[in-house]
Structure formats: structure tokens, C-alpha cells
Design a protein around this motif. Structure first.
Motif, PDB file in Angstrom:
ATOM      1  N   ASP A  66       0.930  -1.545   0.072  1.00 36.11           N
ATOM      2  CA  ASP A  66      -0.073  -0.110   0.004  1.00 36.11           C
ATOM      3  C   ASP A  66       0.992   1.345  -0.027  1.00 36.11           C
ATOM      4  N   GLU A  67       0.917   2.080  -1.263  1.00 38.22           N
ATOM      5  CA  GLU A  67       1.892   2.917  -1.307  1.00 38.22           C
ATOM      6  C   GLU A  67       1.473   4.189  -0.417  1.00 38.22           C
ATOM      7  N   LEU A  68       0.369   4.179  -0.057  1.00 35.04           N
ATOM      8  CA  LEU A  68      -0.407   5.317   0.787  1.00 35.04           C
ATOM      9  C   LEU A  68       0.156   5.086   2.130  1.00 35.04           C
ATOM     10  N   THR A  69       0.266   4.074   2.678  1.00 29.02           N
ATOM     11  CA  THR A  69       0.721   3.811   3.942  1.00 29.02           C
ATOM     12  C   THR A  69       2.322   4.029   3.891  1.00 29.02           C
ATOM     13  N   ARG A  70       2.863   3.519   2.811  1.00 27.95           N
ATOM     14  CA  ARG A  70       4.342   3.714   2.839  1.00 27.95           C
ATOM     15  C   ARG A  70       4.488   5.375   2.935  1.00 27.95           C
ATOM     16  N   GLY A  71       3.787   6.015   2.185  1.00 30.94           N
ATOM     17  CA  GLY A  71       3.885   7.471   1.951  1.00 30.94           C
ATOM     18  C   GLY A  71       3.864   8.129   3.311  1.00 30.94           C
TER      19      GLY A  71
ATOM     20  N   GLY B 235      -6.400   8.817   3.787  1.00 34.79           N
ATOM     21  CA  GLY B 235      -6.676   7.784   2.609  1.00 34.79           C
ATOM     22  C   GLY B 235      -6.540   6.439   3.210  1.00 34.79           C
ATOM     23  N   VAL B 236      -5.545   6.231   3.984  1.00 34.90           N
ATOM     24  CA  VAL B 236      -5.351   5.020   4.503  1.00 34.90           C
ATOM     25  C   VAL B 236      -6.533   4.481   5.156  1.00 34.90           C
ATOM     26  N   PHE B 237      -7.068   5.529   5.957  1.00 38.24           N
ATOM     27  CA  PHE B 237      -8.109   4.925   6.740  1.00 38.24           C
ATOM     28  C   PHE B 237      -9.502   4.671   5.792  1.00 38.24           C
ATOM     29  N   ARG B 238      -9.715   5.731   4.856  1.00 36.35           N
ATOM     30  CA  ARG B 238     -10.868   5.773   4.433  1.00 36.35           C
ATOM     31  C   ARG B 238     -10.883   4.549   3.194  1.00 36.35           C
ATOM     32  N   LYS B 239      -9.565   4.450   2.561  1.00 37.10           N
ATOM     33  CA  LYS B 239      -9.405   3.594   1.377  1.00 37.10           C
ATOM     34  C   LYS B 239     -10.129   4.360   0.428  1.00 37.10           C
ATOM     35  N   LYS B 240      -9.649   5.470   0.351  1.00 39.32           N
ATOM     36  CA  LYS B 240      -9.739   6.103  -0.782  1.00 39.32           C
ATOM     37  C   LYS B 240      -9.149   7.734  -0.920  1.00 39.32           C
ATOM     38  N   VAL B 241      -8.639   8.004  -1.696  1.00 41.69           N
ATOM     39  CA  VAL B 241      -7.902   9.307  -1.797  1.00 41.69           C
ATOM     40  C   VAL B 241      -8.620  10.226  -2.668  1.00 41.69           C
TER      41      VAL B 241
ATOM     42  N   VAL C 253      -4.307   5.302  -6.287  1.00 44.45           N
ATOM     43  CA  VAL C 253      -5.422   6.011  -6.860  1.00 44.45           C
ATOM     44  C   VAL C 253      -6.928   5.085  -6.760  1.00 44.45           C
ATOM     45  N   ASP C 254      -7.718   5.873  -7.023  1.00 42.57           N
ATOM     46  CA  ASP C 254      -9.215   5.168  -6.643  1.00 42.57           C
ATOM     47  C   ASP C 254      -9.631   4.400  -7.798  1.00 42.57           C
ATOM     48  N   GLY C 255      -9.014   4.717  -8.871  1.00 40.45           N
ATOM     49  CA  GLY C 255      -9.714   3.943 -10.159  1.00 40.45           C
ATOM     50  C   GLY C 255      -8.760   4.553 -11.458  1.00 40.45           C
ATOM     51  N   VAL C 256      -8.952   3.729 -12.479  1.00 41.72           N
ATOM     52  CA  VAL C 256      -8.234   3.947 -13.576  1.00 41.72           C
ATOM     53  C   VAL C 256      -8.885   4.113 -14.949  1.00 41.72           C
ATOM     54  N   ILE C 257      -8.480   4.973 -15.674  1.00 40.37           N
ATOM     55  CA  ILE C 257      -9.091   5.253 -16.954  1.00 40.37           C
ATOM     56  C   ILE C 257      -8.115   4.674 -17.896  1.00 40.37           C
TER      57      ILE C 257
ATOM     58  N   ALA D 260     -19.200   5.638 -10.456  1.00 37.40           N
ATOM     59  CA  ALA D 260     -19.935   4.629  -9.836  1.00 37.40           C
ATOM     60  C   ALA D 260     -19.398   3.378  -9.299  1.00 37.40           C
ATOM     61  N   LEU D 261     -18.264   2.858 -10.085  1.00 40.75           N
ATOM     62  CA  LEU D 261     -17.515   1.686  -9.786  1.00 40.75           C
ATOM     63  C   LEU D 261     -16.871   2.030  -8.589  1.00 40.75           C
ATOM     64  N   ILE D 262     -16.287   3.434  -8.362  1.00 40.68           N
ATOM     65  CA  ILE D 262     -15.522   3.605  -7.103  1.00 40.68           C
ATOM     66  C   ILE D 262     -16.514   3.580  -5.873  1.00 40.68           C
ATOM     67  N   ALA D 263     -17.709   4.085  -6.156  1.00 40.09           N
ATOM     68  CA  ALA D 263     -18.622   4.217  -5.091  1.00 40.09           C
ATOM     69  C   ALA D 263     -19.065   2.610  -4.713  1.00 40.09           C
TER      70      ALA D 263
END
Lengths: 325, 325
Positions: free
Chosen positions: A48-53, B53-59, B116-120, B301-304
Motif C-alpha cells: 500500500d503506497e499510501l501507508t508507505r507514503g 486515505g489509508v483509513f478511508r481506503k479512498k484518496v 488512486v481510486d480508479g483507472v481510465i 459509480a464503480l468507485i462508489a
DNA sequence: TTGTAGGCGTTATCAG
DNA sequence: CTGATAACGCCTACAA
């Protein structure tokens, strides 16, 4: 998502051993290492790059804030910057303000948290204090707020002088220049004051039109150029950024003006856009790649805690003769 | 950088109270709140988004991977996507692979961690398995790997058909099409097979040239177009993306070919680039803005955790007549 | 060489 | 309404 703990468990070792394998820090017995690596593979583990960060206080991302990605100037610049960042192990977060002040404020707020390691600013519409107080590594492209924040820029005055010479040599009577209205800290304003001075001294008329950059895409410039050239038929030359320069060239040709005999165009920037038309546009070319390299060198040095000596790096431009002046 | 702990200390409250003020969660006495806010201001406190972000699992960041930022097609697309993401509270991380496979692999690895939360994805040169196993929200633009990963794309076959009609109506003898060599999953290949079929059925010759996209900037296309048109004078029409289309138009004009009498150009994409030349290029226009909106809708939508129903969203294109065919 | 314990800056839970 | 305390996933002493 497997965690380091699960990997440790599967491999039958302690968490810190996995960490050591991950970071190649400390000594690990080859067979232990193998066990760990196998466990990682089995679990499809990605750290988890976030935690590492959080720990390292560094994430490997540099943000670049531009007024608009749409404009090829910033696209080209971003291209070179991204490439250069990549070779140094950084990723680019490209953000666009759309020339809207709330968006800039919003991004600046986000940047102050630790989501990025540094910021490359290609726009500054907020109060100076905000940039001065900014805690993180920052480099300004084309802007200058104070002597502390490093600046990378092309020699705007030299560029304007070169353009002025073209206009004077061609005996222009009335030159139009297109200027971005926004920004107290914009160094590109130097090009406009210089062109004004050089031409005025030579007895050539100058008309300066200020526009809000974000409100004009290419089609906006097309309309603008027709409006302006019809309203002021005495205008016989234009200096503008590549995109509007293209629009003005096209408009002039459509209005039946002979280029370069009756009408001149000088594009400031010199991206490939100045070569797309059948007629190559005479251009003041910015050395974007070199500027990108310098910018990235500076921001990465700052991130590494390196020399914080004041930097004001100005790159010479060059005039490339086309068929429009 | 002040931490939440320091704020708490200065305000004379517990850490979690500060957190509550920050997130407006739970009830806090107005006066306590004020104390905390004052302490935050005094210390110029900015919460660490990384830790949050670590906590919420979302940045709040969505990545977009493109083969090149330099090309205006991706620039325009990125522009619309960034704008749309912003309105939904996300930031864009724009990454370019330079069409290099190691770079794509490298970025994919980074994306799998929680940066990142998602990728295009606007490029897919790796093994399909890699995308199929990818754990995070992902949307493909112009690519299709399987039925699970949502796809947003324009109707390539319709576009090719429209182009074919133009060429047939103009009684072309030999049409050149420029095709990207890479990518098994590229849906844009459909346009080439369709053009080939339509033209062949109508008795029109077709020549397809495959190129490695990243090796050609505008100047590369200029050279290529001259080489090709000189080597194969029987070619009397071209279908290509905007950037090469511009180069071919210019080359044809420079070689003295009469456009559209002796030579046709159809640009596929229809960004403003197709209008920069004095002569407007006839174009197959992709509805980039709509495609961007759909893409962002899907990824958010996918992220949510929203509807993961398979999506294959194909947008119709339209032919805009210019002066080149 | 490996493991244990504590910490990074947040947030959630559960007392008080 | 507020405060300890544990937890998130990882990393670094320090000890074994």
C-alpha cells in the motif's frame, strides 16, 4: 487486497521480515527471501503506497497545475515534464484550473496536504501570500512571486524584440498583440511591454487586446480574429500564442489579405501547431524540452532537500522564419 | 507541518475532538469548536490526506493512462475528463506510457497500490490477464479486453462507413489509411477493417500503413506523408487521425495536388486540429465531451461500489464536411 | 538473521 | 459532549 501481515503468515515469518524483503533493507537469508517472495506472488500482494507514503513522507508524485490542458502549449510542456519526471521515479498529477480561481484555491489546498511531493505551477491567480506560505517544494513556470520560489521561464523580452524586428523590417503600420488579462505575476507580460516599446520607438502602431484565456478555445479565437480584423482593417500584423496565431492567419487569408505582403503573423511558443497550416508561421520558439528538464531537476532537488538557493532560470528563445513574416 | 496532536494540545482538547471538528462528525460544543478552529488557524494546520486515505481506503484521485499527452486527441479527452472528475470531487492523475510497454507495466503496478481510486485506460499493450486481474475500478476508452470491464468508445465502423462514402462519391482510386500497429484490444481497428471492406466492395483500392504511434510526432508525420505520397503517386485519398491528416493535407498541397479534386483527406477524431489549416478538413467527429462524461460517470459509480453491470457504451460519430472531400 | 514493540497521523468505538 | 484506546498498513529501532 492482501496485507503484509497475510504475506508474513503464509510465509511463516514475521511482518518485518517481509518488509525487509520488500525494501531490500537488512539482511535476509536467501531461502527466507524466497519463501516470502513466493507468498507475495501467491497472494498477489501489492504494498500500500499510501501507508508507505505516510511513513516516508513521500509518495513519488509531482503535481502540475495549468490553466488548461486543452492548449497545446501546456500539453507539450506536460509531455516533456512527465517524461522527465518518470526517469527520476516520479509520477505526474496534471491538474487544470480552467482559469477559475476557486479551482486553483481548491487544488492548492489539496497540494498542501501530503498527496503530492511537490508542485509545478503554471498559473498563479491567488494572493501572493498563499504561494509564499506554501510549505512544499514548488517551482514556477512563467511566473514569479518572490525571490525564494524558483522560476523557469523563457526570455520573453528577447522574444518580443525578435518579433519586433520582423515587424519593423516588414514595415508594418499597426501590430496587434494578444495578451492574457489575468495574473499579476505573469512573466509573459514582459513580452507585451517590450513589443510595445520596441514598436513605438520605431514608429509602428500597437494595439493590445487582453483576453481571458480560458474563455477561448480555437473556435473562440476564430471568431475573435474575424471580428477584430473586420473592425480594425488597419491591423497588418499579429503577435500571439500559437493557437490564436493560427486563427488569425486563417482569418487573414480568408479575408483575402496577402500574407506576408499585406499581413504578418508571429506565433509565440513555436509548438508544432505553428506548422500545421499550409503556410508555416514565423515563430518565437521556446525550448520546451530544456525548460521541462530544468523544472524537473529543480523540483526533484527541492524534494530531496537539496540546494534551496534562489533560482531564476531564463532560457533564450529563437526565431524560426516561416512564410508569414 | 502541524499534526492533529499539536492542534489538540494547543486547543486543550483531545485528538479525537479535533478530528470531529474536521469531519463535522459527532456533536461538538460551539465554543469547543471555536477553540479548535482557532488552534488550527494558528498552526496553519492541513490534515494529511495520505493518512486519511489509508483509513478511508479512498484518496479522491483517478488515473488516466494514455500513450501520449502530446497528441491533441488525448489532450482534449483529458481536458474533458478532468473537468468532469473535478465536479465530482476527484482529481486526475494523467500518466503517459509513451507507448512503451515497460512504462505501462510500471504504471499498472503503481495503480494497484492505493495511490488512486480508479483507472481510465486509453492504452492496453500488456497481457489481457493483467487487466482482468486488476482489482480496482477500471474503465477502458477505445479498448475492450473482456465483458466485465466497462468500455466507452465511438462507433468506429459507422465512422469508417461515412468516410468510405466520401471516397466513393468522389470516385477515388486508391485510399491510404494510417493505422496504429499496437494493441490487440484496440477497437479502433474496426474502423480500418470496415473501411477496407466498404472500399473493396466498391472497387476502390486500399493501402493500409501501420505505424508505431509514439514514434511519430507531427514532424514525423510530415516526413512520412512526403515519403509515402512520393513513393505511391497513385494514392488519391487518406483517412487518418487528425494529426497525421494535417500532415498529409499539407504534403499533398505542397506536392501540387489539387484538393479535393485530385486528393481527399478525411480526419478521424475531428478535434480543432482539423480546422487549423486554411482548408477545413472533412472529419469524422467523435463526441469527446459526451464520452468523457460517460467515462467519468462509470468510473465514479464503480468507485462508489455502484452497479457493476457490464457496460459497452458506443457513441455515434458524425461526418462534418470540410473542403477536403 | 529474525522477531517484538512502538510509532506515523488519522478515525471509530465505547466509556464517562 | 468529550476523552481514552485500539486500529489502519507499514516501517524502524532494539532485542534475541
Amino acid at each position: 487486497m492482501a496485507t503484509i501481515r497475510e504475506v508474513a503468515k503464509l510465509a511463516g515469518v514475521a511482518v518485518c521480515t517481509v518488509s525487509r524483503v520488500l525494501n531490500e533493507s537488512g539482511n535476509v537469508l536467501p531461502e527466507t527471501r524466497d519463501k516470502v517472495l513466493r507468498a507475495m506472488q501467491a497472494l498477489d500482494y501489492v504494498p500500500d503506497e499510501l501507508t508507505r507514503g505516510v511513513f516516508r513522507k513521500k509518495v513519488g508524485i509531482v503535481a502540475m497545475l495549468v490553466p488548461s490542458i486543452h492548449h497545446i502549449f501546456f500539453g507539450s510542456l506536460a509531455h516533456y515534464i512527465e517524461r522527465e519526471l518518470y526517469t527520476r521515479g516520479y509520477k505526474l498529477m496534471l491538474c487544470s484550473t480552467d482559469d477559475r480561481i476557486e479551482r486553483e484555491a481548491d487544488y492548492m489546498r489539496a497540494f498542501r496536504s501530503n498527496l503530492v511531493d511537490g508542485v509545478i505551477m503554471c498559473v498563479t491567480n491567488l494572493e501572493d501570500a498563499l504561494y509564499e506560505r506554501f510549505q512544499k517544494p514548488m517551482v514556477m513556470l512563467d511566473y514569479k512571486v518572490n525571490d525564494r520560489i524558483p522560476v523557469v521561464v523563457c526570455d520573453n523580452e528577447q522574444g518580443a524584440s525578435l518579433a519586433a524586428e520582423v515587424f519593423i523590417r516588414n514595415k508594418r503600420k499597426m501590430v496587434l498583440q494578444l495578451k492574457s488579462e489575468s495574473g499579476k505575476n505573469v512573466l509573459s507580460h514582459l513580452r507585451h511591454s517590450r513589443l510595445d516599446r520596441d514598436l513605438t520607438e520605431a514608429g509602428v502602431g500597437v494595439r493590445t487586446v487582453s483576453i481571458k484565456w480560458s474563455e477561448f478555445d480555437y473556435y473562440g479565437f476564430q471568431k475573435l480574429s474575424h471580428t477584430v480584423l473586420e473592425a480594425y482593417p488597419e491591423i497588418d500584423a499579429v503577435m500571439a500564442a500559437d493557437l490564436p496565431a493560427c486563427a488569425f492567419l486563417k482569418a487573414a487569408l480568408q479575408l483575402g489579405k496577402h500574407v506576408p505582403g499585406e499581413f504578418n503573423v508571429v506565433a509565440f511558443d513555436g509548438t508544432y501547431l505553428s506548422h500545421v497550416n499550409t503556410m508555416d508561421i514565423t515563430a518565437i520558439v521556446q525550448p520546451l524540452e530544456q525548460m521541462a528538464v530544468k523544472t524537473v531537476e529543480t523540483i526533484t532537488a527541492l524534494i530531496a532537500g537539496g540546494p534551496v538557493e534562489p533560482v531564476f532560470c531564463q532560457f533564450p528563445v529563437r526565431l524560426v522564419h516561416g512564410e508569414t513574416g
